[in-house]
Design a protein around this motif. Sequence first.
Motif, mmCIF file in Angstrom:
data_model
loop_
_atom_site.group_PDB
_atom_site.id
_atom_site.type_symbol
_atom_site.label_atom_id
_atom_site.label_comp_id
_atom_site.label_asym_id
_atom_site.label_seq_id
_atom_site.Cartn_x
_atom_site.Cartn_y
_atom_site.Cartn_z
ATOM 1 N N SER A 77 35.544 61.226 50.927
ATOM 2 C CA SER A 77 35.345 62.678 50.986
ATOM 3 C C SER A 77 34.158 62.997 51.897
ATOM 4 C CB SER A 77 35.120 63.255 49.586
ATOM 5 O OG SER A 77 33.840 62.944 49.116
ATOM 6 N N VAL A 78 33.416 61.965 52.299
ATOM 7 C CA VAL A 78 32.322 62.176 53.243
ATOM 8 C C VAL A 78 32.906 62.113 54.647
ATOM 9 C CG1 VAL A 78 30.169 61.245 54.130
ATOM 10 C CG2 VAL A 78 30.665 61.095 51.700
ATOM 11 N N TYR A 87 37.432 56.290 46.486
ATOM 12 C CA TYR A 87 35.986 56.289 46.288
ATOM 13 C C TYR A 87 35.610 55.296 45.200
ATOM 14 C CZ TYR A 87 37.202 59.307 42.329
ATOM 15 O OH TYR A 87 37.751 59.822 41.184
ATOM 16 N N ARG A 102 28.085 53.291 47.886
ATOM 17 C CA ARG A 102 29.510 53.262 47.544
ATOM 18 C C ARG A 102 30.324 53.765 48.726
ATOM 19 N NH1 ARG A 102 28.922 56.799 42.131
ATOM 20 N NH2 ARG A 102 27.176 55.680 41.195
ATOM 21 N N LYS A 143 29.728 68.563 43.893
ATOM 22 C CA LYS A 143 29.836 67.262 44.548
ATOM 23 C C LYS A 143 28.816 66.267 43.997
ATOM 24 C CE LYS A 143 32.170 68.435 48.802
ATOM 25 N NZ LYS A 143 32.187 68.399 50.266
ATOM 26 N N SER A 144 27.579 66.746 43.807
ATOM 27 C CA SER A 144 26.542 65.838 43.327
ATOM 28 C C SER A 144 26.827 65.406 41.889
ATOM 29 C CB SER A 144 25.178 66.505 43.435
ATOM 30 O OG SER A 144 24.163 65.620 43.067
ATOM 31 N N ASP A 173 33.181 56.381 49.936
ATOM 32 C CA ASP A 173 33.781 57.635 49.490
ATOM 33 C C ASP A 173 34.316 58.378 50.708
ATOM 34 O OD1 ASP A 173 34.341 60.239 48.643
ATOM 35 O OD2 ASP A 173 32.840 60.118 47.040
ATOM 36 N N ASP A 190 26.879 57.509 49.753
ATOM 37 C CA ASP A 190 28.319 57.348 49.975
ATOM 38 C C ASP A 190 28.586 57.107 51.443
ATOM 39 O OD1 ASP A 190 29.254 57.624 47.421
ATOM 40 O OD2 ASP A 190 29.379 59.807 47.519
ATOM 41 N N LYS A 217 29.143 62.559 41.566
ATOM 42 C CA LYS A 217 28.605 61.241 41.894
ATOM 43 C C LYS A 217 27.932 60.599 40.688
ATOM 44 C CE LYS A 217 29.461 62.509 46.065
ATOM 45 N NZ LYS A 217 30.566 62.006 46.851
ATOM 46 N N PHE A 218 27.269 61.450 39.869
ATOM 47 C CA PHE A 218 26.463 60.887 38.794
ATOM 48 C C PHE A 218 27.156 60.952 37.436
ATOM 49 C CE2 PHE A 218 23.586 62.062 42.201
ATOM 50 C CZ PHE A 218 22.943 60.849 42.400
ATOM 51 N N TYR A 250 34.269 70.092 45.201
ATOM 52 C CA TYR A 250 35.530 69.355 45.167
ATOM 53 C C TYR A 250 36.563 70.203 44.437
ATOM 54 C CZ TYR A 250 33.220 64.971 46.493
ATOM 55 O OH TYR A 250 32.537 63.987 47.152
ATOM 56 N N PHE A 262 19.806 57.361 42.878
ATOM 57 C CA PHE A 262 20.502 57.964 44.018
ATOM 58 C C PHE A 262 21.827 57.273 44.295
ATOM 59 C CE2 PHE A 262 18.485 54.362 46.063
ATOM 60 C CZ PHE A 262 19.407 53.978 47.027
ATOM 61 N N VAL A 263 22.662 57.943 45.062
ATOM 62 C CA VAL A 263 23.925 57.364 45.518
ATOM 63 C C VAL A 263 24.026 57.619 47.024
ATOM 64 C CG1 VAL A 263 26.431 57.654 45.499
ATOM 65 C CG2 VAL A 263 25.175 57.662 43.346
ATOM 66 N N PHE A 284 23.012 61.440 47.846
ATOM 67 C CA PHE A 284 22.826 62.363 46.723
ATOM 68 C C PHE A 284 21.749 61.819 45.788
ATOM 69 C CE2 PHE A 284 27.036 63.117 48.299
ATOM 70 C CZ PHE A 284 27.212 64.487 48.187
ATOM 71 N N ILE A 285 20.961 62.726 45.208
ATOM 72 C CA ILE A 285 19.947 62.333 44.237
ATOM 73 C C ILE A 285 20.247 63.048 42.936
ATOM 74 C CG2 ILE A 285 17.503 62.714 43.658
ATOM 75 C CD1 ILE A 285 16.916 61.921 46.581
#
Lengths: 209, 367
Positions: B250-251, B203, B246, A184-185, B248, B143, A188-189, A82, B140-141, B266-267
């Motif tokens: 950007s995906v 997002y 969620r 990017k990951s 987002d 998106d 997210k976290f 990003y 995890f997430v 994502f993990i």
Amino acid sequence: MINVALPKGRLGEKVYAMFEKAGYECPAIKENTRKLIFENEEKGIRFFWVKPSDVSIYVERGAADIGVAGKDILLEYSPDVYELLDLNMGKCRMAVAGKNGFYDDGVKTLKVATKFVNIAKRFYASKCRDIDIIKLNGSIELAPILGLSDVIVDIVETGTTLKENNLSVVETIVPISARLISNKSSFKFKTEEIENIVKCMKAQVKTDD
Amino acid sequence: MIDNMLFKSEEKAIFALRALYNSYGYLPFKMSKFEEYDIYVRNKDFLVSDSVITFNDTNGKLLALKPDVTLSIIKNTTDEEGCKQKVYYNENVYRVSQRTHQFKEIMQAGLECIGDIDSYDIFEAVYLAAKSLDTVSPDFVLDISHMGIVSAILDEASDSQDFKKNAVRLISERNLHETEALCRAYEIEDSYKEKVCALVNMYGAADKVISALDNICTGERAAKELSDLKSLCALINKTEYKNNIRIDFSVLNDMSYYNGIVFSGFINGISDSVLSGGRYDKLIERMGRKSGAIGFALYLDLLEELDTEKKLYDVDVLVVYNDMTDASLVMDTVKELTDKGLLVSAQKAVPQRLRYKEIKWLCKEGV
């Protein structure tokens, strides 16, 4: 803890000063030591210096959550990251330069010497101009003087080096400045922490006017 | 019973995923390692990387080591009104890695649902994507975003294909400063510019983002696409994954193949996206078919990053014997130790590269 990759050198020092003003100081960094990593546990931030062209690699692979890289590096390597903020510092431009009075009549294949192979290829491909790329790793300005190439594609800051060597800018490809990038990951976290840094850094960005 | 410790993360995942997909009526799909090159060259942009490993068959036909699974699966399905074909796979594909710019063998598991797709099927695919990630790690997430909304808003702003292509790239980079500059360069009206820029920062939790989307999806087409996303989110809210899933923007994926919902997983602890998928009716259309389709793939080779626990030993006991030792003594000793659940290696000398916890001599020590 947010890991920040800073580019070694003058730009990196300016960027760190910005982090400091933004409230993410790490006094240990100013001590003259051989340490590679500097941490402020209370602020949850850890800095390390890397070669400027390596910042995007550290960030893309997640060894750093965020980092500061020049737009030239981002354009050349297209890392999957990003780009969160334009820091509006380290400003220069990516340009085509040639010997004074150079004119591209388009008759022959254009010989282009550069460190930025991908940027140069993309730029000329968009104009359908046939080129011969000569990849160099330094002293790019020598190439047109010695007849190794017709033009060069390189970063131009003040233009002094070009001027002193009887070279001049033929055209500007794209303006360059330092950008705050994020994995990017990690975003997210560690959304909130990274958002906060971006917010505080944004307040420190100097506008042109 | 096989010791769980012996499995790597990706191996454990494969078994769990097969059981999961089977239970939802997805059937296994097995394909050849290579396909005719033709199919890939016609849909080159759909592939993650342009380069494909090719070679000639004995009859001169150009074949390719498969860089993608989805295209082969589409070829194997037929259109049937009211029905859909649901398949899952676990295959290796051969692509140029975006990081190393070299060919890489990538292990994928995933599913495709092709046919008369409705809102339940979309939910099911998204839900199974979340469940797939959960089998690997609960942290995890997933998106999700919607190509239809992005496409509607960009179409409102400008007719220029160049503008749209660049805007999609910048939105996926979360690059607000350059999106603003792009809108200025294309002289986009302020009201549309605001909408495009709003997408860059769109997002977060579904409820929050949907109320923000209400403000920018005012055009007829965008509003219709938004209702599609809303109905999906309403179903997701009833599941155990409502906090993991969620929205987002950007995906984003290629607009010429994907429409509707797209998603990326994502993990925590893995630096790259491990799951990617979406609705690709447009790809099917380009192949001259009528069906709708949705699917996703999980990149199993990335799960290696999770195996951070380093083993200190290769085996628990190294049993050393020599030519004079009775073979039945070696046999009994090894059996006795393995019966206790220990890992044993029987050798005639101490191997240099084998790490062992203890050593048991069946002959004179050091001989």
